[in-house]
Scaffold this motif. Structure first.
Motif, PDB file in Angstrom:
ATOM      1  N   UNK A   6      72.485 -47.862  -3.408  1.00 29.07           N
ATOM      2  CA  UNK A   6      72.075 -47.789  -4.818  1.00 29.07           C
ATOM      3  C   UNK A   6      72.478 -49.025  -5.624  1.00 29.07           C
ATOM      4  N   UNK A   7      73.178 -49.979  -5.015  1.00 34.36           N
ATOM      5  CA  UNK A   7      73.646 -51.158  -5.743  1.00 34.36           C
ATOM      6  C   UNK A   7      72.503 -52.168  -5.843  1.00 34.36           C
ATOM      7  N   UNK A  15      74.204 -61.856  -9.227  1.00 35.46           N
ATOM      8  CA  UNK A  15      75.105 -60.964  -8.505  1.00 35.46           C
ATOM      9  C   UNK A  15      74.629 -59.529  -8.467  1.00 35.46           C
ATOM     10  N   UNK A  16      75.595 -58.614  -8.406  1.00 36.17           N
ATOM     11  CA  UNK A  16      75.323 -57.183  -8.309  1.00 36.17           C
ATOM     12  C   UNK A  16      76.009 -56.463  -9.454  1.00 36.17           C
ATOM     13  N   UNK A  17      75.322 -55.501 -10.059  1.00 40.65           N
ATOM     14  CA  UNK A  17      75.932 -54.690 -11.101  1.00 40.65           C
ATOM     15  C   UNK A  17      76.497 -53.438 -10.446  1.00 40.65           C
ATOM     16  N   UNK A  18      77.822 -53.321 -10.481  1.00 40.38           N
ATOM     17  CA  UNK A  18      78.464 -52.201  -9.806  1.00 40.38           C
ATOM     18  C   UNK A  18      78.816 -51.067 -10.742  1.00 40.38           C
ATOM     19  N   UNK A  67      76.038 -40.807  -9.335  1.00 45.77           N
ATOM     20  CA  UNK A  67      75.049 -41.875  -9.283  1.00 45.77           C
ATOM     21  C   UNK A  67      75.705 -43.188  -9.709  1.00 45.77           C
ATOM     22  N   UNK A  68      75.150 -44.285  -9.251  1.00 44.23           N
ATOM     23  CA  UNK A  68      75.676 -45.596  -9.594  1.00 44.23           C
ATOM     24  C   UNK A  68      75.706 -45.790 -11.107  1.00 44.23           C
ATOM     25  N   UNK A  69      76.736 -46.482 -11.587  1.00 44.38           N
ATOM     26  CA  UNK A  69      76.911 -46.853 -12.999  1.00 44.38           C
ATOM     27  C   UNK A  69      77.277 -45.675 -13.903  1.00 44.38           C
TER      28      UNK A  69
END
Length: 89
Positions: A6-7, A15-18, A67-69
């Motif tokens: 889900x990242x 980059x990646x929003x974690x 869920x992510x975030x």
């Protein structure tokens, strides 16, 4: 906890929003990100708070799936000041 699939990768090499913490809560230090780790299926997690250590088994971790975030469920009272976490094989 959330699946690594889900990242999302941000555009143009950003980059990646974690994790999303609201700016106001981050600036006031009401909410901060202390640690992050990757766990394999069936792996346990050690949570350290002061001199104490709590082990969350894979069954215990199911209560914290989300869920992510999203900020997710709180740890039990007395365990909310986490200093570090570590995966246990």
């Amino acid at each position: 906890m959330f699946p690594a699939s889900e990242v999302p990768e941000l555009p143009r090499g950003k980059g990646h929003k974690l994790f999303g913490i609201p700016t106001r809560k981050l600036q006031s230090r009401e909410e901060t990100l202390i640690a992050m780790t990757v766990l394999s299926a069936g792996q346990s997690l050690a949570v350290f708070s002061g001199e104490r250590q709590m082990t969350l088994t894979s069954n215990d971790l199911k209560d914290y799936l989300g869920a992510r975030a999203q900020r997710g469920a709180l740890l039990p009272r007395g365990w909310r000041t986490v200093e570090r976490i570590a995966p246990i094989a």
